[in-house]
Design an enzyme around this catalytic site. Structure first.
Site, short mmCIF file in Angstrom:
data_model
loop_
_atom_site.label_atom_id
_atom_site.label_comp_id
_atom_site.label_asym_id
_atom_site.label_seq_id
_atom_site.Cartn_x
_atom_site.Cartn_y
_atom_site.Cartn_z
N CYS A 83 0.82 -1.22 0.00
CA CYS A 83 0.00 0.00 0.00
C CYS A 83 0.85 1.27 0.00
O CYS A 83 0.32 2.37 -0.11
CB CYS A 83 -0.94 0.00 1.20
SG CYS A 83 -1.99 -1.46 1.24
N CYS A 206 -12.87 0.41 8.62
CA CYS A 206 -12.04 -0.09 7.52
C CYS A 206 -12.05 0.88 6.34
O CYS A 206 -13.07 1.50 6.04
CB CYS A 206 -12.59 -1.42 7.00
SG CYS A 206 -12.84 -2.67 8.27
N SER A 207 -10.91 0.96 5.65
CA SER A 207 -10.93 1.61 4.34
C SER A 207 -11.62 0.66 3.37
O SER A 207 -11.68 -0.54 3.62
CB SER A 207 -9.49 1.90 3.89
OG SER A 207 -8.75 0.70 3.83
N LYS A 329 -9.94 6.12 4.83
CA LYS A 329 -11.27 5.69 5.32
C LYS A 329 -12.40 6.20 4.44
O LYS A 329 -13.28 5.44 4.07
CB LYS A 329 -11.42 6.20 6.77
CG LYS A 329 -12.80 6.09 7.36
CD LYS A 329 -13.18 4.67 7.74
CE LYS A 329 -13.93 3.88 6.74
NZ LYS A 329 -15.16 4.28 6.21
N HIS A 333 -9.18 3.88 -0.93
CA HIS A 333 -7.82 3.34 -0.84
C HIS A 333 -7.52 2.38 -1.99
O HIS A 333 -7.42 1.17 -1.80
CB HIS A 333 -7.67 2.65 0.52
CG HIS A 333 -6.30 2.12 0.81
ND1 HIS A 333 -5.14 2.63 0.27
CD2 HIS A 333 -5.90 1.09 1.63
CE1 HIS A 333 -4.10 1.95 0.72
NE2 HIS A 333 -4.54 1.01 1.53
N1 COA Z 1 -16.64 2.17 4.71
C1 COA Z 1 -17.89 2.62 4.52
N2 COA Z 1 -18.79 2.00 3.71
C2 COA Z 1 -18.36 0.92 3.05
C3 COA Z 1 -17.06 0.41 3.18
C4 COA Z 1 -16.20 1.07 4.05
N3 COA Z 1 -14.95 0.64 4.23
N4 COA Z 1 -16.94 -0.68 2.40
C5 COA Z 1 -18.11 -0.84 1.79
N5 COA Z 1 -18.98 0.10 2.17
C6 COA Z 1 -20.37 0.24 1.81
C7 COA Z 1 -20.59 0.12 0.32
O1 COA Z 1 -20.59 1.40 -0.30
C8 COA Z 1 -21.95 -0.51 0.27
O2 COA Z 1 -22.93 0.47 0.53
P1 COA Z 1 -24.33 0.50 -0.27
O3 COA Z 1 -24.99 -0.81 0.09
O4 COA Z 1 -25.01 1.71 0.27
O5 COA Z 1 -23.95 0.57 -1.71
C9 COA Z 1 -21.97 -1.45 1.45
O6 COA Z 1 -21.02 -0.90 2.38
C10 COA Z 1 -21.57 -2.87 1.11
O7 COA Z 1 -20.40 -2.82 0.29
P2 COA Z 1 -19.58 -4.11 -0.07
O8 COA Z 1 -18.52 -3.75 -1.07
O9 COA Z 1 -20.53 -5.22 -0.43
O10 COA Z 1 -18.87 -4.44 1.32
P3 COA Z 1 -18.12 -5.74 1.73
O11 COA Z 1 -18.76 -6.25 2.97
O12 COA Z 1 -17.96 -6.68 0.58
O13 COA Z 1 -16.65 -5.17 2.09
C11 COA Z 1 -15.04 -4.50 3.70
C12 COA Z 1 -16.47 -4.31 3.19
C13 COA Z 1 -14.82 -3.51 4.83
C14 COA Z 1 -14.86 -5.93 4.22
C15 COA Z 1 -14.03 -4.26 2.55
O14 COA Z 1 -14.20 -2.97 2.03
C16 COA Z 1 -12.59 -4.46 2.99
O15 COA Z 1 -12.10 -5.57 3.02
N6 COA Z 1 -11.88 -3.38 3.32
C17 COA Z 1 -10.48 -3.45 3.73
C18 COA Z 1 -9.58 -3.26 2.53
C19 COA Z 1 -8.16 -3.49 2.90
O16 COA Z 1 -7.80 -4.41 3.62
N7 COA Z 1 -7.25 -2.67 2.36
C20 COA Z 1 -5.85 -2.78 2.60
C21 COA Z 1 -5.50 -2.13 3.87
S1 COA Z 1 -3.90 -2.58 4.49
#
Ligand code: COA
Length: 387
Positions: A83, A206-207, A329, A333
């Protein structure tokens, strides 16, 4: 030696459907050229950050591809540091310009993540952890950072409400930022009541998965003068450091020495102390990461940054506004683009053409902190107003 930032560009972060990383980078680079008032033929070298092109797009060897899409024929290298890929790309550009061999470096990065499922993206991101000792045990990045958060609570106190204040702050900062993935305010209850991702993290700790690109044009002072450019902001210090990849191999799970060393090096080059910094963009891939960053950079003693957002010290009207872009956030990202995007946002904040610039109208010094993995890589850059 100070390296002027002649121009910056950044696509909106979020979901870009069919657009490929190469197309996104071309968009960001074009904007940087327009911002700088120079063209692709002026570029002497390109450093392009990208982490998971092979997983998401079956595309490796993306250095030349990125240059080609930006209309550049100069040498181009992909920089991969998880990242922190484009933070490292920026640093390579700074050092090449400082060496005197390069007058204009195009730096930045791109990532495409939303064309694959969250499960596939999680597996791809996990490759930034230790394959032997972490991935095989099933660790993911939400999992690794949640262990760090749990350990932090155990050693120093604090809890979910403190982390929630960070998410609330960063979402609030993004409300007017058209480039941000989430331009909506949330409150503490939203954070606490959101679905659990990995305890203690809920969704808003989470981002997200994001697509996007960033670009910046770094120039020598001689080139700027010869071409009548008048960059208002320059990189005056840069630092990078590494740490053991696996959390289990570290002395502590609640400190990030790579960030400490990168910060010390960058501050020393710029001749500044933490108290000279007016505004900061730090790598808040998870809420706890913002806490660890502020402590590593010397803004807080260990165990004390947990309540900074809750106390209003890092909010837009606080003593040290942190993540005025919305941070990872809320801005999003796209991992390979993030370090370059911090440079783009910070440059605009200091120049006065960012939507949140008014909040830091007197700011002279900003820093960017870009981390890879569980901060096994870290790049810190100091940006200062120079004209
Ligand atoms: N913050 C706020 N809202 C979020 C979000 C977040 N991080 N991630 C998704 N959403 C919202 C989406 O916009 C969607 O909203 P909607 O229904 O109004 O359209 C809803 O949540 C569901 O989105 P979806 O993509 O299906 O979520 P998910 O459950 O598949 O994934 C996480 C959510 C947090 C698990 C995923 O974003 C993730 O793994 N994040 C971490 C990424 C990471 O590890 N990066 C590297 C860092 S070292």
């Amino acid at each position: 030696m100070s390296v002027p930032i002649a121009g910056v560009g950044m696509t909106p972060f979020g979901k870009h459907g069919e657009l490929t990383a190469r197309q996104l980078f071309a968009e960001a680079a074009l904007e940087a050229f327009e911002d700088a008032g120079i063209g692709p033929n002026d570029v002497d070298e390109v450093f392009y950050g990208n982490f998971m092109g092979e997983f998401a797009e079956q595309q490796g060897h993306s250095g030349p591809l990125a240059a080609d899409m930006a209309g550049v024929t100069a040498p181009s290298t992909r920089i991969e540091s998880a990242c922190a890929s484009s933070g490292a790309a920026v640093r390579f550009g700074v050092n090449r310009v400082r060496s005197g061999e390069v007058d204009v470096a195009l730096v930045g990065g791109a990532e495409r993540m939303t064309n694959i499922s969250t499960a596939e993206g999680t597996a791809a991101l996990a490759a930034a952890a230790d394959a032997l000792w972490e991935i095989k045990q099933g660790i993911t990045f939400p999992g690794a950072y949640s262990l760090m958060a749990q350990r932090y609570f155990h050693e120093h106190g604090g809890g979910r409400e403190d982390l929630a204040a960070i998410a609330v702050k960063n979402h609030q900062n993004a409300v007017e930022n058209d480039l941000a993935q989430f331009q909506r305010a949330i409150d503490v209850d939203d954070v606490l009541e959101a679905p659990t991702v990995c305890s203690p993290f809920g969704l808003y700790d989470c981002s997200p998965m994001s697509d996007g690109a960033s670009a910046a044009l770094l120039v020598s002072e001689e080139f700027a003068e010869e071409h009548g450019l008048d960059p208002e902001v320059a990189i005056t210090g840069t630092g990078q450091s590494s740490d053991r990849l696996a959390l289990a191999d570290r002395v502590s799970m609640t400190s990030t020495p790579a960030a400490e060393r990168a910060g010390e090096a960058a501050f020393s080059e710029a001749g500044i102390e933490p108290e000279d910094v007016d505004v900061a963009e730090v790598h808040d891939c998870f809420t706890i990461a913002e806490v660890l960053a502020l402590e590593a950079l010397g803004f807080y003693e260990q165990g004390e940054a947990i309540s900074a957002a809750r106390n209003g010290e890092t909010t837009i009207d606080g003593d040290l506004p942190v993540n005025l872009s919305g941070g990872l956030k809320a801005k999003g990202h796209p991992v390979g683009a993030t370090g370059g995007a911090q440079i783009s946002e910070m440059t605009k904040l200091l120049r006065g053409d960012h939507v949140n610039s008014d909040a830091v109208a007197d700011a002279e010094v900003g820093i960017t902190h870009n981390a890879g993995g569980t901060v096994a890589s870290c790049v810190v850059n100091v940006l200062e107003v120079v004209s």
